[in-house]
Design a protein around this motif. Sequence first.
Motif, PDB file in Angstrom:
ATOM      1  N   SER A 193       0.814  -1.213   0.000  1.00  0.00           N
ATOM      2  CA  SER A 193       0.000   0.000   0.000  1.00  0.00           C
ATOM      3  C   SER A 193       0.851   1.268   0.000  1.00  0.00           C
ATOM      4  CB  SER A 193      -0.945   0.000   1.202  1.00  0.00           C
ATOM      5  OG  SER A 193      -0.211   0.003   2.405  1.00  0.00           O
ATOM      6  N   ASP A 194       2.165   1.139   0.257  1.00  0.00           N
ATOM      7  CA  ASP A 194       3.062   2.292   0.249  1.00  0.00           C
ATOM      8  C   ASP A 194       3.377   2.777  -1.168  1.00  0.00           C
ATOM      9  OD1 ASP A 194       3.332   2.361   3.019  1.00  0.00           O
ATOM     10  OD2 ASP A 194       4.975   0.915   2.971  1.00  0.00           O
ATOM     11  N   VAL A 195       3.148   1.959  -2.149  1.00  0.00           N
ATOM     12  CA  VAL A 195       3.509   2.306  -3.523  1.00  0.00           C
ATOM     13  C   VAL A 195       2.452   3.242  -4.108  1.00  0.00           C
ATOM     14  CG1 VAL A 195       3.958   1.419  -5.833  1.00  0.00           C
ATOM     15  CG2 VAL A 195       4.727   0.138  -3.843  1.00  0.00           C
ATOM     16  N   TYR A 247      11.634  -0.569  -9.029  1.00  0.00           N
ATOM     17  CA  TYR A 247      11.006  -1.850  -8.734  1.00  0.00           C
ATOM     18  C   TYR A 247       9.763  -2.014  -9.591  1.00  0.00           C
ATOM     19  CZ  TYR A 247      13.887  -1.677  -4.549  1.00  0.00           C
ATOM     20  OH  TYR A 247      14.950  -1.598  -3.685  1.00  0.00           O
ATOM     21  N   VAL A 248       9.472  -3.262  -9.949  1.00  0.00           N
ATOM     22  CA  VAL A 248       8.204  -3.576 -10.603  1.00  0.00           C
ATOM     23  C   VAL A 248       7.489  -4.601  -9.728  1.00  0.00           C
ATOM     24  CG1 VAL A 248       8.913  -3.044 -12.969  1.00  0.00           C
ATOM     25  CG2 VAL A 248       9.263  -5.340 -12.082  1.00  0.00           C
ATOM     26  N   ALA A 249       6.187  -4.509  -9.680  1.00  0.00           N
ATOM     27  CA  ALA A 249       5.371  -5.459  -8.932  1.00  0.00           C
ATOM     28  C   ALA A 249       4.687  -6.383  -9.929  1.00  0.00           C
ATOM     29  CB  ALA A 249       4.335  -4.731  -8.099  1.00  0.00           C
ATOM     30  N   ILE A 250       4.841  -7.670  -9.704  1.00  0.00           N
ATOM     31  CA  ILE A 250       4.124  -8.676 -10.487  1.00  0.00           C
ATOM     32  C   ILE A 250       3.427  -9.563  -9.472  1.00  0.00           C
ATOM     33  CG2 ILE A 250       4.258 -10.518 -12.184  1.00  0.00           C
ATOM     34  CD1 ILE A 250       6.930  -9.362 -13.107  1.00  0.00           C
ATOM     35  N   ASP A 251       2.117  -9.568  -9.498  1.00  0.00           N
ATOM     36  CA  ASP A 251       1.328 -10.257  -8.481  1.00  0.00           C
ATOM     37  C   ASP A 251       1.774  -9.727  -7.114  1.00  0.00           C
ATOM     38  OD1 ASP A 251      -0.037 -11.734 -10.486  1.00  0.00           O
ATOM     39  OD2 ASP A 251       1.569 -13.218 -10.529  1.00  0.00           O
ATOM     40  N   THR A 252       2.277 -10.580  -6.230  1.00  0.00           N
ATOM     41  CA  THR A 252       2.708 -10.115  -4.909  1.00  0.00           C
ATOM     42  C   THR A 252       4.225 -10.086  -4.758  1.00  0.00           C
ATOM     43  OG1 THR A 252       2.525 -12.343  -4.001  1.00  0.00           O
ATOM     44  CG2 THR A 252       0.595 -10.895  -3.777  1.00  0.00           C
ATOM     45  N   GLU A 253       4.947 -10.158  -5.872  1.00  0.00           N
ATOM     46  CA  GLU A 253       6.415 -10.102  -5.839  1.00  0.00           C
ATOM     47  C   GLU A 253       6.901  -8.760  -6.387  1.00  0.00           C
ATOM     48  OE1 GLU A 253      10.455 -12.186  -7.681  1.00  0.00           O
ATOM     49  OE2 GLU A 253       8.490 -12.915  -8.342  1.00  0.00           O
ATOM     50  N   ARG A 307      15.163 -10.624  -7.483  1.00  0.00           N
ATOM     51  CA  ARG A 307      13.916 -11.355  -7.280  1.00  0.00           C
ATOM     52  C   ARG A 307      13.540 -11.355  -5.804  1.00  0.00           C
ATOM     53  NH1 ARG A 307      12.154 -14.680 -11.363  1.00  0.00           N
ATOM     54  NH2 ARG A 307      10.207 -14.438 -10.213  1.00  0.00           N
ATOM     55  N   GLY A 308      12.262 -11.230  -5.525  1.00  0.00           N
ATOM     56  CA  GLY A 308      11.797 -11.222  -4.147  1.00  0.00           C
ATOM     57  C   GLY A 308      12.283 -10.012  -3.381  1.00  0.00           C
ATOM     58  N   ALA A 309      12.395  -8.887  -4.092  1.00  0.00           N
ATOM     59  CA  ALA A 309      12.877  -7.657  -3.464  1.00  0.00           C
ATOM     60  C   ALA A 309      11.867  -7.145  -2.436  1.00  0.00           C
ATOM     61  CB  ALA A 309      13.118  -6.599  -4.538  1.00  0.00           C
ATOM     62  N   LEU A 310      12.335  -6.293  -1.554  1.00  0.00           N
ATOM     63  CA  LEU A 310      11.492  -5.642  -0.536  1.00  0.00           C
ATOM     64  C   LEU A 310      10.748  -6.666   0.323  1.00  0.00           C
ATOM     65  CD1 LEU A 310      10.110  -2.742  -2.762  1.00  0.00           C
ATOM     66  CD2 LEU A 310      12.042  -2.658  -1.166  1.00  0.00           C
ATOM     67  N   ALA A 363       8.450 -15.799  -7.213  1.00  0.00           N
ATOM     68  CA  ALA A 363       7.422 -16.732  -7.627  1.00  0.00           C
ATOM     69  C   ALA A 363       7.346 -16.793  -9.139  1.00  0.00           C
ATOM     70  CB  ALA A 363       6.073 -16.303  -7.060  1.00  0.00           C
ATOM     71  N   ALA A 364       6.679 -17.818  -9.655  1.00  0.00           N
ATOM     72  CA  ALA A 364       6.447 -17.917 -11.097  1.00  0.00           C
ATOM     73  C   ALA A 364       5.302 -16.985 -11.471  1.00  0.00           C
ATOM     74  CB  ALA A 364       6.096 -19.354 -11.462  1.00  0.00           C
TER      75      ALA A 364
END
Length: 85
Positions: free
Chosen positions: A7-9, A45-51, A72-75, A80-81
């Motif tokens: 929610s910070d984004v 950063y890019v968000a894909i689903d919850t990653e 991968r798996g930043a923040l 994940a796939a």
Amino acid sequence: MAAFTFSDVKNFLSTTLTNTITDSSPGNGGSLVVGDTTGFPATGYVAIDTEYLKYSAVANGTTLTLAAAGARGALSTTAAAHNAG
């Protein structure tokens, strides 16, 4: 430092993932191919689903170069796939 949450984004830019990726590929330093990088900052950063994935460069109009470490798996998210589209 306070924990980072989705929610910070603010001010999301939207694009489409054009290639299916696995939980490990592309990895650090690899390429993430998307529909359009217009408006993306030079790094971020890019968000894909919850990653979240950390990128270090916008290579061209459709490619983000992932960071050399911690891409991968930043923040504190989990790698994940993800399906194309």
